[in-house]
Design an enzyme around this catalytic site. Structure first.
Site, PDB file in Angstrom:
ATOM      1  CG  HIS A 274       0.329  -7.564   9.007  1.00 32.72           C
ATOM      2  ND1 HIS A 274       1.394  -7.172   9.788  1.00 32.72           N
ATOM      3  CD2 HIS A 274      -0.598  -8.061   9.862  1.00 32.72           C
ATOM      4  CE1 HIS A 274       1.120  -7.420  11.067  1.00 32.72           C
ATOM      5  NE2 HIS A 274      -0.082  -7.963  11.130  1.00 32.72           N
ATOM      6  CB  THR A 275      -3.259  -8.501   2.670  1.00 33.46           C
ATOM      7  OG1 THR A 275      -4.216  -7.599   3.225  1.00 33.46           O
ATOM      8  CG2 THR A 275      -3.615  -9.917   3.054  1.00 33.46           C
ATOM      9  CB  CYS A 276      -1.981  -3.297   3.709  1.00 34.06           C
ATOM     10  SG  CYS A 276      -3.774  -3.392   3.804  1.00 34.06           S
ATOM     11  CG  PHE A 277       1.945  -3.240   5.586  1.00 32.14           C
ATOM     12  CD1 PHE A 277       2.254  -1.968   5.154  1.00 32.14           C
ATOM     13  CD2 PHE A 277       0.882  -3.401   6.476  1.00 32.14           C
ATOM     14  CE1 PHE A 277       1.535  -0.870   5.597  1.00 32.14           C
ATOM     15  CE2 PHE A 277       0.164  -2.300   6.927  1.00 32.14           C
ATOM     16  CZ  PHE A 277       0.486  -1.032   6.483  1.00 32.14           C
TER      17      PHE A 277
ATOM     18  CB  SER B 299      -0.924   0.014   1.221  1.00 33.09           C
ATOM     19  OG  SER B 299      -0.159  -0.035   2.417  1.00 33.09           O
TER      20      SER B 299
END
Length: 474
Positions: A439-442, A418
């Site tokens: 932590h899919t965003c990271f 992100s």
């Protein structure tokens, strides 16, 4: 050109309401391309006795029933199970839209070709115009594509090229149909403000038709959507966790609400949202009487669920219904219900080739882990990945990053999160009683320091298949 001007927000109590409203009202000002009246010839369906082959993949013989396949799932590898289900789908589609019941359609008892002509530099506009007049029966004929000014007989190669070129063009920001996901720049989500383009619903129906046609033809449509899009196509339930791939800051705001006590706080939140659609302001109630209902500690979970549902479903419902309506012209959506969202991504866009060596080379370790012989968990982790088939590797990658797509041609060093470039991370936690989290965003895998390879394998499989749709934040 469209610029994505995302606003900076934080999740403090005082700014929470503003953060949510700003997130709801992020708008763009795209240049909308109008479809001109074309001069290309109209599509033609003709009988062809000389054609040696077409682009369609022939269904495998002796495919078990879907019931038998489901009964075998505990004895098959992930790859074998997916391939068997894919072959079953090909066989069902070969029967025609009615599943082989009733009178055979012309597409099944005569060799017919659907001939279309398009300009390569106008492939979206021309393809749309070619398909708009076709009947559902026409769509079940094999394609023969010709690019204006190019010489070549289409024995399948030109059709595959057309699918590839068209897949890239549907994401052209000038059409305002899709936007980048919140976590990378190579997966896409439906633009809730696509209505700025007056033809957007016709275009979504066309795109759904093309996706269905690609599935029917056994061709790949190299378009990679967020997991939410595949879940919506399959009509699977969505939760506020799915917001992580749509808007990271908005998701953080929702998590803050759930994780903090609201007693004594005046957040100014009610069960309503204020929307700004290019200058047209409207207050929408999330439930009857919502404008007067204040968000409290007791009702905050209901508020989060309703708000997430509005953002993920209601705000793009017309677009999704148009997309599904187009797809259903060629493929009965009921047939797809036997696949999950990960498998649907592979069916549409293809299974990636995931290089375990490249993955390992471009992984960052934190909180005490390292890729060294004396780090038992990391050594065991890569031993597992190296023995897994491509389907299982894709499952792991989807679990951690939200998609199985690997950037081309950079490979794993080109992964994005992100906040820009973000390689795959493995973070150590000492609590070995918990499951791995993502932590899919990271692009972070939170991996407990398990005592054995067997425990690592069991818990990793459980996390991927039983909690794979639960996004986490650090």
């Amino acid at each position: 050109m469209v610029y994505d001007a995302k606003k900076s927000r934080n999740c403090s109590a005082g700014d929470l309401a503003a953060a949510i409203q700003l997130s709801m009202n992020d708008n763009q000002s795209p240049i909308v391309v109008n479809i001109p009246s074309g001069t290309i010839p109209a599509p033609v369906v003709r009988i062809d006795a000389s054609r040696a082959q077409d682009a369609r993949v022939a269904p495998a013989a002796d495919v078990p029933s879907i019931k038998s396949i489901h009964e075998l799932k505990d004895r098959l590898s992930i790859g074998s199970l997916f391939k068997m289900k894919r072959d079953w789908l090909a066989r069902e589609l070969s029967k025609g839209k009615d599943g082989g019941k009733g009178e055979p359609s012309p597409a099944r008892h005569e060799r017919r070709l659907l001939q279309i002509v398009v300009r390569r530099d106008q492939v979206f506009q021309d393809s749309y115009l070619q398909f708009v007049s076709l009947s559902d029966d026409d769509l079940r004929n094999p394609l023969s594509v010709h690019f204006v000014g190019e010489v070549g007989r289409d024995d399948g190669g030109v059709t595959r090229d057309w699918y590839s070129v068209l897949a890239k063009e549907i994401f052209n920001p000038q059409y305002a149909l899709f936007t980048h996901s919140a976590v990378d720049d190579y997966t896409f989500q439906i633009n809730p403000n696509s209505g700025v383009n007056q033809d957007h619903l016709d275009f979504f129906r066309f795109i759904g038709t093309i996706v269905g046609k690609a599935l029917y033809d056994g061709c790949l449509f190299d378009a990679h959507f967020t997991r939410l899009v595949y879940k919506r196509i399959l009509e699977k339930p969505v939760t506020y966790h799915d917001m992580a791939s749509v808007d990271v800051q908005f998701y953080k705001s929702l998590c803050w609400l759930l994780e903090n006590k609201l007693e004594g706080m005046d957040l100014g939140l009610t069960f309503s949202v204020d929307t700004d659609n290019f200058g047209a302001y409207e207050e929408i109630e999330l439930k009857k009487g919502g404008k007067e209902l204040v968000v409290t500690e007791q009702n905050k979970r209901e508020y989060v669920d309703l708000l997430a549902s509005w953002r993920l479903r209601e705000s793009v419902e017309m677009q999704f219904q148009a997309l599904r309506a187009g797809l259903s012209r060629v493929v009965d959506p009921v047939l797809l219900q036997h696949f999950d969202e990960a498998e649907l991504e592979w069916l549409i866009g293809g299974l990636p080739t995931i290089d375990a060596a490249d993955w390992r080379k471009n992984t960052v370790y934190k909180a005490g882990y390292s890729d060294s012989p004396d780090c038992r968990v990391i050594r065991s982790f890569w031993e597992l990945v190296e023995t897994w088939d491509q389907e299982m590797r894709a499952r792991l990658l989807q679990f951690v990053t939200g998609t199985s797509k690997v950037p081309y041609p950079e490979g794993f060093k080109g992964l994005r999160g992100s906040e820009g470039l973000r390689m795959f991370h493995i973070v150590r936690v000492s609590d070995f009683t918990r499951l791995p989290q993502a932590h899919t965003c990271f692009n972070e895998l939170i991996l407990p320091d398990y005592d054995s390879k067997e425990e690592l394998h069991k818990n990793l499989i459980t996390a991927i298949f039983e909690t794979g749709n639960q996004f986490q934040l650090r």
